[in-house]
Structure formats: structure tokens, C-alpha cells
Design a protein around this motif. Structure first.
Motif, PDB file in Angstrom:
ATOM      1  N   ARG A 106       0.832  -1.208   0.000  1.00 52.08           N
ATOM      2  CA  ARG A 106       0.000   0.000   0.000  1.00 52.08           C
ATOM      3  C   ARG A 106       0.865   1.257   0.000  1.00 52.08           C
ATOM      4  NH1 ARG A 106      -4.305  -0.220   4.535  1.00 52.08           N
ATOM      5  NH2 ARG A 106      -4.654   1.855   3.687  1.00 52.08           N
ATOM      6  N   GLY A 110       1.007   4.148  -2.907  1.00 51.40           N
ATOM      7  CA  GLY A 110       0.853   5.564  -2.638  1.00 51.40           C
ATOM      8  C   GLY A 110       2.012   6.402  -3.145  1.00 51.40           C
ATOM      9  N   ARG A 123      -5.492   0.559  -1.428  1.00 54.83           N
ATOM     10  CA  ARG A 123      -5.728   1.999  -1.301  1.00 54.83           C
ATOM     11  C   ARG A 123      -4.494   2.621  -0.681  1.00 54.83           C
ATOM     12  NH1 ARG A 123      -7.993   2.827   4.240  1.00 54.83           N
ATOM     13  NH2 ARG A 123      -8.131   0.723   5.062  1.00 54.83           N
ATOM     14  N   ARG A 124      -4.370   3.924  -0.851  1.00 54.68           N
ATOM     15  CA  ARG A 124      -3.181   4.621  -0.366  1.00 54.68           C
ATOM     16  C   ARG A 124      -3.099   4.556   1.150  1.00 54.68           C
ATOM     17  NH1 ARG A 124      -1.189   7.023  -4.817  1.00 54.68           N
ATOM     18  NH2 ARG A 124      -2.656   7.561  -6.443  1.00 54.68           N
ATOM     19  N   LEU A 127      -1.157   8.889   1.764  1.00 52.41           N
ATOM     20  CA  LEU A 127      -1.641  10.025   0.987  1.00 52.41           C
ATOM     21  C   LEU A 127      -3.116   9.846   0.636  1.00 52.41           C
ATOM     22  CD1 LEU A 127       1.431  10.156  -1.379  1.00 52.41           C
ATOM     23  CD2 LEU A 127       1.019  11.599   0.613  1.00 52.41           C
ATOM     24  N   ASN A 128      -3.774  10.958   0.335  1.00 52.83           N
ATOM     25  CA  ASN A 128      -5.187  10.837  -0.042  1.00 52.83           C
ATOM     26  C   ASN A 128      -5.312  10.376  -1.481  1.00 52.83           C
ATOM     27  OD1 ASN A 128      -5.014  13.098  -1.761  1.00 52.83           O
ATOM     28  ND2 ASN A 128      -5.493  14.507  -0.089  1.00 52.83           N
ATOM     29  N   ASP A 129      -6.513  10.042  -1.902  1.00 53.65           N
ATOM     30  CA  ASP A 129      -6.733   9.466  -3.237  1.00 53.65           C
ATOM     31  C   ASP A 129      -6.458  10.439  -4.371  1.00 53.65           C
ATOM     32  OD1 ASP A 129      -7.360   6.944  -2.321  1.00 53.65           O
ATOM     33  OD2 ASP A 129      -9.494   7.402  -2.093  1.00 53.65           O
ATOM     34  N   ASN A 130      -6.400  11.731  -4.095  1.00 49.09           N
ATOM     35  CA  ASN A 130      -6.164  12.718  -5.153  1.00 49.09           C
ATOM     36  C   ASN A 130      -4.688  12.915  -5.442  1.00 49.09           C
ATOM     37  OD1 ASN A 130      -8.907  13.184  -5.326  1.00 49.09           O
ATOM     38  ND2 ASN A 130      -8.851  14.759  -3.730  1.00 49.09           N
ATOM     39  N   TRP A 131      -3.800  12.270  -4.722  1.00 48.32           N
ATOM     40  CA  TRP A 131      -2.366  12.473  -4.894  1.00 48.32           C
ATOM     41  C   TRP A 131      -1.905  11.975  -6.243  1.00 48.32           C
ATOM     42  CZ3 TRP A 131       1.514  15.157  -3.105  1.00 48.32           C
ATOM     43  CH2 TRP A 131       2.821  14.757  -3.378  1.00 48.32           C
TER      44      TRP A 131
END
Length: 131
Positions: A106, A110, A123-124, A127-131
Motif C-alpha cells: 500500500r 501511494g 488503497r493509499r 496520501l489521499n486518493d487525489n495524490w
């Protein structure tokens, strides 16, 4: 190391380097990573994954897996694999072989964007998903 050499013999496309490196290194095509990792754990006794590290080698993105037998942590082998697909990099997960790979994969996702096929929670981590 004999058990490792027997496993290596089963995969002629694998490159094994012992000379001039700190740890013996197996370079594996991405499609064979899971199969080789499984055999190294269950037939070779390499039941401990100390870490896996994401790498950016310019044209390729990849991962280094540091494995050893839990009975002798000084016998480290590095598994090295990479993909040239920088737009959608994907490698097979090994977290079903070594549970410690779960969070490491993971983190690599990220930081490097490498998705691990069949990972149970891709999932990251930081960091958030918008990275």
C-alpha cells in the motif's frame, strides 16, 4: 542456498546475481513474481519478508523484496522485479504469501503508483486518493 538454486533452475528466464552485490539478487519477470515467491517460502524456507521497497529506475518502476529464513536472518536474498508501463504500473501481490507485504504494498502504491494485482485492500496508506 542449495534449495534456492533448485528453485532458480525451474525458471530459466530468471537472472541470478551473486557476484559484486551485497546480497544475492534474483531478477524476475513480473508474471512470475508470485510463483517464485511462493516456492521460495514453502520450498526454500524463506519465510520472512523483512521489507519491500518501491523503486523508480527511470524507464521502469519496480520493487525489491528482501527475504530470508526466520531461522537465519543473515541469509538475505533480494527479489527484483519491474514493469515498463509507467502509465498503469501493475505487479502481483505477495501479501497472501507474506502478510507483512500488505502495508508495504500500500505504501509503494501511494508513493510510486504501482498497483498490486489481487491485493485485498489496494488503497493509499499515507496520501489521499487525489495524490
Amino acid at each position: 542456498m542449495e534449495s534456492v538454486k533448485k528453485i532458480i533452475a525451474q525458471f530459466p528466464e530468471m537472472q541470478f546475481q551473486e557476484e559484486g552485490v551485497q546480497y544475492p539478487t534474483l531478477e524476475i519477470v513480473p508474471e512470475k513474481v508470485h510463483e517464485v515467491a511462493y516456492k521460495l517460502k514453502y520450498e526454500g524456507g524463506f519465510d520472512y519478508l523483512s521489507t519491500l521497497i518501491g523503486m523508480d529506475w527511470g524507464e521502469n518502476l519496480g520493487v525489491l523484496y528482501y527475504i530470508s529464513p526466520s531461522t537465519d536472518l543473515s541469509k538475505i536474498i533480494i527479489l527484483k522485479t519491474s514493469t515498463s508501463d509507467r502509465e498503469n504500473p501493475q505487479l502481483h501481490t505477495v501479501c497472501d504469501i507474506w502478510e507483512t507485504a500488505n502495508l508495504n504494498e500500500r505504501e509503494v502504491y501511494g508513493m510510486f503508483g504501482i498497483k498490486f494485482i489481487n491485493h485485498p485492500d489496494m488503497r493509499r496508506l499515507f496520501l489521499n486518493d487525489n495524490w
